[in-house]
Design a protein around this motif. Structure first.
Motif, short mmCIF file in Angstrom:
data_model
loop_
_atom_site.label_atom_id
_atom_site.label_comp_id
_atom_site.label_asym_id
_atom_site.label_seq_id
_atom_site.Cartn_x
_atom_site.Cartn_y
_atom_site.Cartn_z
N CYS A 1 0.85 -1.20 0.00
CA CYS A 1 0.00 0.00 0.00
C CYS A 1 0.87 1.24 0.00
CB CYS A 1 -0.93 0.01 1.22
SG CYS A 1 -2.18 1.33 1.19
N PHE A 2 0.45 2.25 -0.75
CA PHE A 2 1.22 3.49 -0.84
C PHE A 2 1.01 4.39 0.37
CE2 PHE A 2 -2.88 4.91 -2.14
CZ PHE A 2 -2.93 6.29 -2.09
N LEU A 3 0.13 3.97 1.29
CA LEU A 3 -0.17 4.74 2.49
C LEU A 3 0.00 3.90 3.74
CD1 LEU A 3 -3.45 6.55 1.35
CD2 LEU A 3 -1.18 7.58 1.55
N CYS A 4 0.17 4.58 4.87
CA CYS A 4 0.17 3.93 6.18
C CYS A 4 -0.57 4.87 7.12
CB CYS A 4 1.60 3.68 6.66
SG CYS A 4 1.71 2.77 8.22
N TYR A 5 -1.55 4.34 7.81
CA TYR A 5 -2.45 5.17 8.61
C TYR A 5 -1.97 5.31 10.05
CZ TYR A 5 -6.87 6.65 10.81
OH TYR A 5 -7.85 7.33 11.52
N THR A 6 -2.11 6.52 10.58
CA THR A 6 -1.85 6.79 11.99
C THR A 6 -3.18 7.15 12.66
OG1 THR A 6 0.35 7.67 11.50
CG2 THR A 6 -0.59 8.19 13.66
N PRO A 7 -3.76 6.24 13.45
CA PRO A 7 -5.06 6.54 14.08
C PRO A 7 -4.91 7.65 15.12
CG PRO A 7 -4.55 4.18 14.15
CD PRO A 7 -3.30 4.89 13.78
N PRO A 8 -5.93 8.47 15.31
CA PRO A 8 -5.88 9.49 16.36
C PRO A 8 -5.95 8.84 17.73
CG PRO A 8 -8.04 9.43 15.35
CD PRO A 8 -7.18 8.51 14.55
N ALA A 9 -5.22 9.41 18.65
CA ALA A 9 -5.15 8.83 19.99
C ALA A 9 -6.45 9.02 20.77
CB ALA A 9 -3.99 9.45 20.76
N ASP A 10 -7.27 10.02 20.38
CA ASP A 10 -8.45 10.34 21.18
C ASP A 10 -9.76 9.84 20.58
OD1 ASP A 10 -8.24 12.04 19.05
OD2 ASP A 10 -8.70 13.87 20.16
N ALA A 11 -9.68 8.89 19.64
CA ALA A 11 -10.92 8.33 19.09
C ALA A 11 -11.63 7.51 20.16
CB ALA A 11 -10.60 7.45 17.88
N PRO A 12 -12.94 7.63 20.29
CA PRO A 12 -13.67 6.85 21.30
C PRO A 12 -13.69 5.37 20.94
CG PRO A 12 -15.20 8.01 19.87
CD PRO A 12 -13.83 8.50 19.50
N ALA A 13 -14.06 4.54 21.89
CA ALA A 13 -14.15 3.10 21.66
C ALA A 13 -15.30 2.79 20.71
CB ALA A 13 -14.36 2.38 22.98
N PRO A 14 -15.11 1.79 19.83
CA PRO A 14 -16.18 1.41 18.91
C PRO A 14 -17.39 0.86 19.65
CG PRO A 14 -14.07 0.49 18.21
CD PRO A 14 -13.87 1.01 19.59
N GLU A 15 -18.57 1.17 19.15
CA GLU A 15 -19.82 0.63 19.69
C GLU A 15 -20.78 0.37 18.54
OE1 GLU A 15 -21.71 3.02 22.62
OE2 GLU A 15 -19.89 3.24 23.87
N MET A 16 -21.58 -0.68 18.67
CA MET A 16 -22.62 -0.96 17.69
C MET A 16 -23.76 0.06 17.81
SD MET A 16 -22.30 -3.50 15.52
CE MET A 16 -23.96 -4.11 15.17
#
Length: 395
Positions: free
Chosen positions: A186-201
């Motif tokens: 892949c030509f990209l590599c992602y850096t997730p934000p540190a302050d994203a909330p936990a996933p929920e349905m």
């Protein structure tokens, strides 16, 4: 040229328009300075987006992991913002930070030449704030474009473009004026934000909801057709669209009319124009069961954000770089089963996901860990590939 990426015009026609950009270049080129051999590789980074911006989430990878054998010299064309945390991190990580927001093209050319670079990496292409005109006289021995623009620049001074074998398979050279540097997977590599909330349905009693958080300008007729197919395949489904370009009443009405013309009834659509911050933006994914990509200009940051929030993303692979980014990201994450070859296949995948709420809940719990162990977030391996591609241009 930027606007053409949002259209469904033939890829060869769009490539021809980009090649014609060469007529705008003011020459002649002046030989760039070449420094003495030895020492760290000197790489300049020219961008107005090394701040809280989509490009920043992908550029941070190689700057943060700068090894001792590479010196990163940043030429920032953004207006300085002391309150921007991401810009502050970039400034701290760079070997040198050069403020260029108020330099004209000649002064920017001189500033780049004065640093005696091995490679200049430009991250903007023809997007807002780009400074391609400052490269007309070729201020560095090798110039590479990457990350920020989903097409060739058409600029004769730009030598290479960083892509991969999914976005630009064999034969894509005909659509590019630059040499293609494929850094698979892949030509990209992602850096997730540190302050994203936990996933929920979503709530158990909520209707099945498809989502798109891309700019509404990316929602072309191809996307509307694909989305309509998916929604017809899932009875009672709804569509949640978030885009800052849909704040105004006129913009919303125009957008809803386009959806209706494509077969999506407006009463099945909810539009959100603005959220206050990163946390609120990410929390909105808790209302989405499955995200749908845009076409022919795919999402990038939004695709990664949805996956980080545990939301499956479905895309249809297209015939040009901008329309194949979704496929590249999903395959790098090990999620190639969500890449469809056509709208009928997309609808089938959507229907299968909608029938299996247990599987959706499992994806919501496990996608972050899947991403962490995938090539899409493997920063060390990506950095090695990226720097190797740049080093390969140095004679």
């Amino acid at each position: 040229l930027l606007a053409l990426n949002y259209s469904s015009r033939p890829a060869d026609e769009i490539a021809a328009a980009h090649r014609a950009y060469a007529s705008c270049v003011r020459g002649p080129a002046a030989a760039p300075p070449r420094r003495a051999a030895g020492g760290p590789l000197r790489v300049g980074v020219l961008s107005g987006d090394l701040r809280t911006h989509s490009v920043g989430y992908f550029a941070e990878v190689f700057l943060r992991r700068a090894p001792s054998e590479v010196e990163w010299v940043v030429f920032s064309t953004a207006v300085p913002d002391a309150g921007d945390a991401m810009m502050a991190r970039f400034r701290a990580e760079a070997s040198e930070w050069v403020e260029c927001a108020f330099l004209d093209d000649a002064a920017l050319d001189a500033a780049i030449r004065a640093r005696q670079l091995d490679v200049l990496l430009e991250l903007s292409g023809h997007t807002a704030g780009a400074r391609l005109a400052a490269l007309d006289r070729k201020p560095a021995p090798a110039i590479v474009t990457a990350i920020g623009y989903p097409n060739t620049t058409g600029h004769p001074a730009v030598d290479a473009r960083i892509v991969d074998s999914t976005t630009d398979p064999e034969g894509a050279e005909r659509l590019s004026t630059e040499r293609l540097l494929r850094i698979d997977p892949c030509f990209l590599c992602y850096t997730p934000p540190a302050d994203a909330p936990a996933p929920e349905m979503p709530a158990a009693d909520a209707p099945f909801t498809f989502g798109s958080f891309n700019l509404s300008t990316k929602v072309g007729a191809d996307a509307v057709s694909a989305w309509a197919h998916a929604m017809r395949a899932v009875d009672g489904s709804r569509l949640l669209v978030k885009s800052r370009t849909l704040e105004g009443e006129h913009a919303r009405e125009h957008f809803l009319s386009r959806l209706e013309q494509g077969g999506i009834a407006r009463e099945r659509v909810e539009i959100v124009g603005y959220t206050k911050g990163v946390a609120e933006h990410f929390a909105l994914y808790r209302r989405v069961h499955v995200a749908l990509d845009t076409m022919p200009y795919n999402g990038t940051t939004t695709t990664c954000e949805a996956l980080w929030m545990g939301v499956p993303v479905l895309t249809v692979v297209g015939d040009r770089h901008a329309a194949r980014v979704g496929a590249s990201l999903l395959r790098a994450a090990g999620l190639g089963a969500w890449v469809a070859q056509n709208t009928d296949e997309l609808a089938g995948i959507a229907a299968a996901l909608a029938r299996d709420h247990g599987a959706l809940a499992a994806w919501r719990r496990n996608l972050r860990e899947i991403l962490r162990s995938s090539a899409l977030l493997d920063q060390a391996a990506y950095h090695q590939r990226f720097v190797a591609a740049l080093r390969g241009l140095v004679g």
